[in-house]
Design an enzyme around this catalytic site. Structure first.
Site, short mmCIF file in Angstrom:
data_model
loop_
_atom_site.label_atom_id
_atom_site.label_comp_id
_atom_site.label_asym_id
_atom_site.label_seq_id
_atom_site.Cartn_x
_atom_site.Cartn_y
_atom_site.Cartn_z
N ASN A 7 0.87 -1.17 0.00
CA ASN A 7 0.00 0.00 0.00
C ASN A 7 0.91 1.23 0.00
OD1 ASN A 7 -1.80 2.05 0.49
ND2 ASN A 7 -2.72 1.11 2.30
N ARG A 91 -2.58 -2.03 -3.48
CA ARG A 91 -3.78 -1.23 -3.31
C ARG A 91 -3.65 -0.01 -4.21
NH1 ARG A 91 -5.11 3.03 1.34
NH2 ARG A 91 -7.20 3.52 0.61
N HIS A 180 -12.88 2.93 -0.12
CA HIS A 180 -12.93 1.85 0.87
C HIS A 180 -13.65 0.62 0.32
CE1 HIS A 180 -12.84 5.22 4.12
NE2 HIS A 180 -11.64 4.67 4.06
N GLY A 212 -10.33 7.90 7.95
CA GLY A 212 -11.24 8.21 6.86
C GLY A 212 -12.48 7.37 7.10
N ARG A 241 -11.04 15.31 8.08
CA ARG A 241 -11.75 15.76 6.88
C ARG A 241 -13.17 16.21 7.22
NH1 ARG A 241 -10.54 10.50 3.32
NH2 ARG A 241 -8.80 10.02 4.68
N ARG A 285 -9.86 8.38 20.75
CA ARG A 285 -9.51 8.10 22.14
C ARG A 285 -9.25 9.41 22.89
NH1 ARG A 285 -5.54 3.45 20.01
NH2 ARG A 285 -5.46 5.02 18.37
N GLY A 333 -15.21 2.22 14.28
CA GLY A 333 -16.34 1.29 14.23
C GLY A 333 -16.10 0.03 15.04
N ASN A 335 -13.89 -0.25 17.63
CA ASN A 335 -13.47 -0.04 19.02
C ASN A 335 -14.31 0.91 19.85
OD1 ASN A 335 -10.85 -1.57 19.17
ND2 ASN A 335 -10.43 -0.28 17.39
N GLU A 384 -8.20 -5.20 5.06
CA GLU A 384 -8.03 -4.86 3.65
C GLU A 384 -6.85 -5.61 3.03
OE1 GLU A 384 -8.57 -0.78 5.04
OE2 GLU A 384 -9.50 -0.35 3.11
#
Ligand code: ADP
Length: 397
Positions: A7, A91, A180, A212, A241, A285, A333, A335, A384
């Site tokens: 990647n 990727r 994604h 993201g 973003r 966090r 999502g 954690n 991924e």
């Protein structure tokens, strides 16, 4: 068989060596500050914990060389020779309308990816550099490209057309592409397996909430709508973003700051989202800690973030005329139980009831709705790299 997954970013390169039979990660790491002073490689394998070495990497060529050296190192390497690596899976961020699937790299494939450079000027050129470096240094190894956009090529025209003069689509391919895709595809397939339902028969909404973030409506295994657009700046609010904003804001901020459009876009990409709104951090966090300490801007940023997620989930229930399951994945999502609970609270009208104990788990595959819940809610960790390795093997079969 051994598959190297790459990647490549403009100044970084992440890699994993995966045994595609056992699906085990044999080694992984990251080259950072490529082309900048102080470049280094971080590497870990079955044989060693994380080690970091400073190595001069003026280009991605030296970075790939450093990866090869690390993988074949006498002490900490996991293979004797690069000929043991049977394929490289890359990727690639933007495949435009050319690619609705992964592809084996040929000259034609490279030139088509190059044609998409104007759609992802920060990402695609770096991806191509990585592919070319592998082709040079591993001459006999096939390369496969897996696109972030490919999964969304099944979207119908009504989902991807913007309300702009048609010539921008006809002549310049300005449209929604979505990103994604590898993760949305992986997670939606996995949840169908968990539910023991044929993929073709279920309607799923995948919430990929990482740094993201994007939401995807998957109907019968196909992406039918998604929140990111021509670029990964659109959709839900993210770490730094903005996500969707009124486009009229661009000109107003440009005037206030005396900046041009690309500088304003930079603010939207790097200084906005949860980080910009809270003034605390892009890391959820830190946001949680700040909220505990009574920081009201952190609290209002989190609330606004949740609202943007809820908006898309609600929209996609409407788009698909129903939903069977909602899945949370990626860093936040997987954690952040507070975000999941806050989103689900807005979805009680769908007959969703949350199992609070299950929802308190982190980073594992779990159903977080109660057995009675009309719509099932799951956490499914994304992977991924594994998805890229699987695609690579599949294509070379
Ligand atoms: P990306 O791949 O887009 O860079 P990730 O999917 O790794 O991003 O997600 C990063 C986000 O996940 C960060 O905001 C971070 O706060 C959150 N995250 C990661 N691990 C945890 C955790 N253990 N608890 C809460 N949040 C976490």
């Amino acid at each position: 068989m051994e598959v190297l997954v790459i990647n490549c970013g403009s100044s970084s390169l992440k890699f994993q060596l995966i045994d595609s039979d056992s699906e085990k990660v044999l080694a992984k790491g990251l080259c950072e500050r490529i082309g900048i002073d102080g470049s280094s490689i971080t590497y870990e394998s079955e044989k060693c914990d994380k080690i970091t070495k400073e190595i001069d990497m003026p280009t991605h060529h030296e970075a790939i060389s450093a990866v090869i050296d690390a993988l074949t190192d006498n002490e900490n390497g996991v293979i004797n020779d690069m000929s043991e690596v049977k394929a490289v899976g890359h990727r690639v961020v933007h495949g435009g309308e050319y690619f609705s699937k992964s592809a084996i790299v040929t000259d034609d494939v490279i030139s088509k990816i190059e044609e998409c450079n104007y759609l992802a000027p920060l990402h695609n050129p770096a991806n191509i550099i990585g592919i070319k470096a592998c082709m040079k240094l591993m001459k006999d190894t096939p390369n496969v490209v897996v696109f972030d956009t490919a999964f969304h090529q099944t979207m119908p025209e009504e989902a991807y057309l913007y309300g702009l003069p048609r010539k921008y689509y006809d002549e310049n391919k300005i449209r929604r592409y979505g990103f994604h895709g590898t993760s949305h595809s992986f997670v939606s397939k996995r949840v169908a397996e968990i539910m023991k339902c044929p993929l073709e028969e279920i309607k799923t909404i995948v919430c990929h909430l990482g740094n993201g973030a994007s939401i995807c409506a998957v109907d019968g295994g196909k992406s039918v709508d998604t929140s990111m657009g021509l670029t990964p700046l659109a959709g839900v609010m993210m770490g730094t973003r903005s996500g969707d904003i009124d486009p009229g804001i661009l000109e107003i901020i440009a005037d206030i700051e005396n900046k041009d459009i690309s500088e304003v876009i930079n603010i939207l990409n790097k200084e906005s989202g949860i980080a910009g709104l809270s003034g605390v951090s892009s890391d959820f966090r830190d946001i949680a800690k700040a909220i505990e300490e009574g920081n009201i801007n952190a609290k209002s940023a989190l609330n606004a973030y949740v609202r943007t997620v809820v908006r898309f989930v609600g929209a996609y229930v409407a788009v698909m005329n129903g939903v069977d399951c909602i899945v949370f994945t990626a860093g936040v999502g997987e954690n952040n139980s507070v975000v999941r609970e806050a989103v689900c609270k807005h979805l009680e009208y769908l007959g969703i009831t949350l199992d609070k104990e299950a929802n308190s788990k982190r980073g594992e595959e779990v159903m977080i709705s109660t057995p009675e819940s009309k719509v099932k809610v799951y956490v499914v960790p994304t992977n991924e790299e594994l998805a890229i390795a699987r695609e690579t093997v599949e294509l070379l079969k």
